[in-house]
Design a protein around this motif. Structure first.
Motif, PDB file in Angstrom:
ATOM      1  N   LEU A  27       0.747  -1.174   0.046  1.00 40.47           N
ATOM      2  CA  LEU A  27      -0.059  -0.044   0.053  1.00 40.47           C
ATOM      3  C   LEU A  27       0.786   1.312  -0.112  1.00 40.47           C
ATOM      4  CD1 LEU A  27      -3.153  -0.798   2.534  1.00 40.47           C
ATOM      5  CD2 LEU A  27      -2.890   0.037   0.020  1.00 40.47           C
ATOM      6  N   HIS A  28       1.987   1.323   0.983  1.00 35.68           N
ATOM      7  CA  HIS A  28       2.745   2.333   0.717  1.00 35.68           C
ATOM      8  C   HIS A  28       3.464   2.554  -0.614  1.00 35.68           C
ATOM      9  CE1 HIS A  28       3.009   4.100   4.976  1.00 35.68           C
ATOM     10  NE2 HIS A  28       2.773   2.821   5.408  1.00 35.68           N
ATOM     11  N   GLN A  29       3.940   1.523  -1.093  1.00 37.47           N
ATOM     12  CA  GLN A  29       4.488   1.496  -2.345  1.00 37.47           C
ATOM     13  C   GLN A  29       3.722   2.077  -3.431  1.00 37.47           C
ATOM     14  OE1 GLN A  29       6.517  -2.316  -2.314  1.00 37.47           O
ATOM     15  NE2 GLN A  29       8.447  -1.555  -1.547  1.00 37.47           N
ATOM     16  N   LYS A  30       2.384   1.484  -3.494  1.00 36.33           N
ATOM     17  CA  LYS A  30       1.540   1.861  -4.520  1.00 36.33           C
ATOM     18  C   LYS A  30       1.404   3.529  -4.532  1.00 36.33           C
ATOM     19  CE  LYS A  30      -1.333  -2.014  -4.882  1.00 36.33           C
ATOM     20  NZ  LYS A  30      -0.355  -3.044  -6.080  1.00 36.33           N
TER      21      LYS A  30
ATOM     22  N   LEU B 275      -7.446   6.075   1.564  1.00 36.19           N
ATOM     23  CA  LEU B 275      -8.903   5.791   1.791  1.00 36.19           C
ATOM     24  C   LEU B 275      -9.847   6.650   0.756  1.00 36.19           C
ATOM     25  CD1 LEU B 275      -9.259   5.129   5.601  1.00 36.19           C
ATOM     26  CD2 LEU B 275      -9.876   3.466   3.874  1.00 36.19           C
ATOM     27  N   GLU B 276      -9.332   7.877   1.034  1.00 32.88           N
ATOM     28  CA  GLU B 276     -10.148   8.909   0.105  1.00 32.88           C
ATOM     29  C   GLU B 276     -10.063   8.603  -1.545  1.00 32.88           C
ATOM     30  OE1 GLU B 276     -10.646  13.068   2.049  1.00 32.88           O
ATOM     31  OE2 GLU B 276     -10.623  13.048  -0.027  1.00 32.88           O
ATOM     32  N   ILE B 277      -8.910   8.146  -1.908  1.00 34.35           N
ATOM     33  CA  ILE B 277      -8.729   7.826  -3.257  1.00 34.35           C
ATOM     34  C   ILE B 277      -9.410   6.566  -3.692  1.00 34.35           C
ATOM     35  CG2 ILE B 277      -6.980   7.129  -5.061  1.00 34.35           C
ATOM     36  CD1 ILE B 277      -5.015   8.590  -3.586  1.00 34.35           C
ATOM     37  N   CYS B 278      -9.213   5.358  -2.892  1.00 34.37           N
ATOM     38  CA  CYS B 278     -10.016   4.194  -3.185  1.00 34.37           C
ATOM     39  C   CYS B 278     -11.437   4.199  -3.010  1.00 34.37           C
ATOM     40  CB  CYS B 278      -9.442   3.264  -2.328  1.00 34.37           C
ATOM     41  SG  CYS B 278      -7.771   2.782  -2.680  1.00 34.37           S
TER      42      CYS B 278
ATOM     43  N   VAL C  59      -8.926  -3.484  -2.647  1.00 35.24           N
ATOM     44  CA  VAL C  59      -9.570  -2.179  -3.521  1.00 35.24           C
ATOM     45  C   VAL C  59      -8.468  -1.519  -4.288  1.00 35.24           C
ATOM     46  CG1 VAL C  59     -11.024  -0.129  -3.285  1.00 35.24           C
ATOM     47  CG2 VAL C  59     -11.784  -2.357  -2.145  1.00 35.24           C
ATOM     48  N   ALA C  60      -7.197  -1.256  -3.534  1.00 35.41           N
ATOM     49  CA  ALA C  60      -6.461  -0.386  -4.040  1.00 35.41           C
ATOM     50  C   ALA C  60      -5.672  -1.166  -5.295  1.00 35.41           C
ATOM     51  CB  ALA C  60      -5.343   0.027  -3.009  1.00 35.41           C
TER      52      ALA C  60
ATOM     53  N   ARG D   3      -5.046  -1.137 -11.304  1.00 35.60           N
ATOM     54  CA  ARG D   3      -4.839  -1.696 -12.266  1.00 35.60           C
ATOM     55  C   ARG D   3      -6.006  -1.167 -13.028  1.00 35.60           C
ATOM     56  NH1 ARG D   3      -6.168  -7.963 -11.479  1.00 35.60           N
ATOM     57  NH2 ARG D   3      -4.515  -7.600  -9.890  1.00 35.60           N
ATOM     58  N   ASN D   4      -7.219  -0.650 -12.857  1.00 39.22           N
ATOM     59  CA  ASN D   4      -8.130   0.022 -13.719  1.00 39.22           C
ATOM     60  C   ASN D   4      -7.454   1.228 -14.450  1.00 39.22           C
ATOM     61  OD1 ASN D   4     -10.221  -1.953 -13.651  1.00 39.22           O
ATOM     62  ND2 ASN D   4     -11.297  -0.658 -11.809  1.00 39.22           N
ATOM     63  N   THR D   5      -6.691   1.949 -13.424  1.00 40.90           N
ATOM     64  CA  THR D   5      -6.220   3.262 -14.206  1.00 40.90           C
ATOM     65  C   THR D   5      -5.252   3.014 -15.244  1.00 40.90           C
ATOM     66  OG1 THR D   5      -4.808   3.354 -12.149  1.00 40.90           O
ATOM     67  CG2 THR D   5      -6.718   4.840 -12.369  1.00 40.90           C
ATOM     68  N   ARG D   6      -4.347   1.892 -15.002  1.00 40.42           N
ATOM     69  CA  ARG D   6      -3.481   1.533 -15.892  1.00 40.42           C
ATOM     70  C   ARG D   6      -4.098   1.053 -17.264  1.00 40.42           C
ATOM     71  NH1 ARG D   6       0.468  -2.646 -13.404  1.00 40.42           N
ATOM     72  NH2 ARG D   6       0.649  -0.936 -11.717  1.00 40.42           N
ATOM     73  N   ALA D   7      -5.180   0.430 -16.826  1.00 40.61           N
ATOM     74  CA  ALA D   7      -5.836  -0.139 -18.241  1.00 40.61           C
ATOM     75  C   ALA D   7      -6.612   1.036 -19.168  1.00 40.61           C
ATOM     76  CB  ALA D   7      -6.904  -1.332 -17.769  1.00 40.61           C
TER      77      ALA D   7
END
Lengths: 367, 69
Positions: A57-60, A70-73, A351-352, A357-361
């Motif tokens: 989570l920290h690295q992503k 939490l706000e982003i996800c 969820v993260a 993965r969705n944003t990368r797609a």
């Protein structure tokens, strides 16, 4: 707010002191009875994948803490709701720690003192160190960790003569099931409590720093925790340890080297003071950062004093007696802690991962 | 007696912290600080007088017992 930077070594000492923190007082995982040492080893092994999710989570989301994640996800509304939940969680966690400190002081050292007195002193020190920021806290931890380790090794060395291997044998007499339950308890407290670090760690130097901080801290803290719990069982036996409020303290009173070296338990109280202070500060830092995030301020330092005053209030009014306090920790807080420290971070991680993965797609499709 | 000590500590903390905020005119922080400060002050006064406040521990215990079933 200035950029706060802590080095790897300081992060490791924070995590290690956090894990050792209250273990000198409350031994966890007593369901495993004689096989507490097996449960501890198992808990450390199971904690590795759990800590790996925190690291990922920290690295992503490099440089962001759990509240930003939490706000982003989860979006604005659900994200804010979850931030409030986590702030309340770390607030109540902090009040449990403060109360534990007050209980220890009143039960062991000064029975006539009202419990609020040590609580107020510790919280004033906490206000001071929180206002200075996480850098000071990390440097403090870096300074005290070697002292803590040396003292602990010294105490265990003094207890070597009182250890009775018969307190551990026969191994696995009750079967593997109590060991698994004890491992789950030991995982909840203290290993997965390091989840609080996801809320406070600032941007470390490299992405690989997070791995070093969490895993090295887990190993150092885990070894000391294993040593403490095994020493307790070896010296005092399971029945005594499960009956006492503060097992390690009572175990260390047994040290009697040639009628000369006797009252060594004050060292245990000192170790607890150091570790418990760090633990309290980390939790309150998480609470303050979360509160300032809920109200969209970028600095947390101004809100420290009222939150810590409220903490003292909550610690005093939450429980009417020591018995109620200890019963509540072992029967109620364990389940709440499992939810917030193990279940929810795994869900957030899933969820993260999907979100990234969705944003990368999406980016690939746009090109 | 305890009430006096509580009032003293809170007013000290209030004076040290609020005046810089008023000088710098940070409205949002001042309002936030004051809300938390007043809530905590009220609870402290009630506690030092001796009025019993319902504790969240009982509330959480009820929820956990309910969910365990």
């Amino acid at each position: 707010m200035d950029k706060e930077v802590i080095s790897d070594k300081q992060g490791v000492s924070l995590v290690a002191m956090f894990i050792i923190g209250t273990y000198t007082i409350l031994v966890s995982g007593l369901q495993a009875k004689k096989d507490l040492w097996l449960a501890d080893i198992l808990a450390i092994i199971i904690a590795v994948p759990l800590l790996w999710t925190f690291i990922r989570l920290h690295q992503k989301f490099y440089g962001k803490n759990l509240f930003d994640i939490l706000e982003i996800c989860f979006g604005k509304v659900i994200g804010k709701f979850m931030i409030i939940l986590y702030v309340l969680f770390s607030f109540i966690f902090g009040s449990l720690l403060l109360r534990e400190f007050g209980e220890f002081y009143v039960i062991v050292a000064a029975p006539e003192t009202p419990m609020i007195v040590p609580m107020v002193f510790i919280s004033f020190l906490s206000i001071w160190i929180l206002k200075e920021g996480i850098e000071v806290m990390a440097r403090w931890g870096e300074f005290f960790l070697p002292i803590l380790i040396v003292l602990m090794v010294f105490i265990i060395f003094l207890l070597l003569g009182d250890m009775d291997i018969k307190n551990i044998l026969p191994i696995l007499y009750d079967g593997p099931k109590p060991v698994l339950q004890g491992a789950l308890d030991s995982l909840t407290h203290p290993f997965s409590q390091t989840m609080v670090f996801t809320m406070i760690l600032p941007k470390l130097k490299r992405k690989s720093s997070y791995r070093k901080v969490y895993f090295l801290g887990l190993i150092i803290g885990g070894v000391i925790v294993f040593a403490i719990s095994t020493t307790n069982i070896l010296v005092s036996g399971v029945t005594m340890v499960s009956r006492m409020y503060f097992p390690t303290y009572i175990t260390v009173t047994r040290v009697n080297i040639g009628d000369f070296l006797k009252s060594v338990e004050i060292l245990v109280a000192f170790i607890y003071l150091l570790g418990g202070f760090i633990k309290l500060n980390v939790c309150m830092l998480a609470t303050c950062i979360g509160t300032s995030k809920i109200f969209n301020c970028n600095d947390y330092r101004f809100i420290v004093t009222p939150i810590l005053f409220m903490l003292v209030n909550l610690s005093c009014l939450m429980f009417n007696s020591s018995i109620e306090f200890f019963d509540w920790i072992f029967n109620v807080w364990i389940y709440v802690a499992r939810l917030f420290q193990i279940v929810l971070p795994v869900i957030i991680f899933i969820v993260a991962s999907l979100k990234v993965r969705n944003t990368r797609a999406e980016n690939c499709c746009e090109e | 007696m305890a009430v006096l000590i509580v009032i003293l500590i809170y007013s000290l903390a209030g004076f040290i912290e609020i005046f810089p905020m008023i000088k710098k005119k940070q409205k949002k922080r001042l309002i936030l600080y004051s809300i938390f400060f007043i809530i905590s002050f009220l609870i402290s006064i009630l506690l030092s007088i001796g009025i019993e406040i319902p504790s969240p521990a009982v509330f959480i215990k009820k929820i956990v017992v309910l969910l365990k079933k």
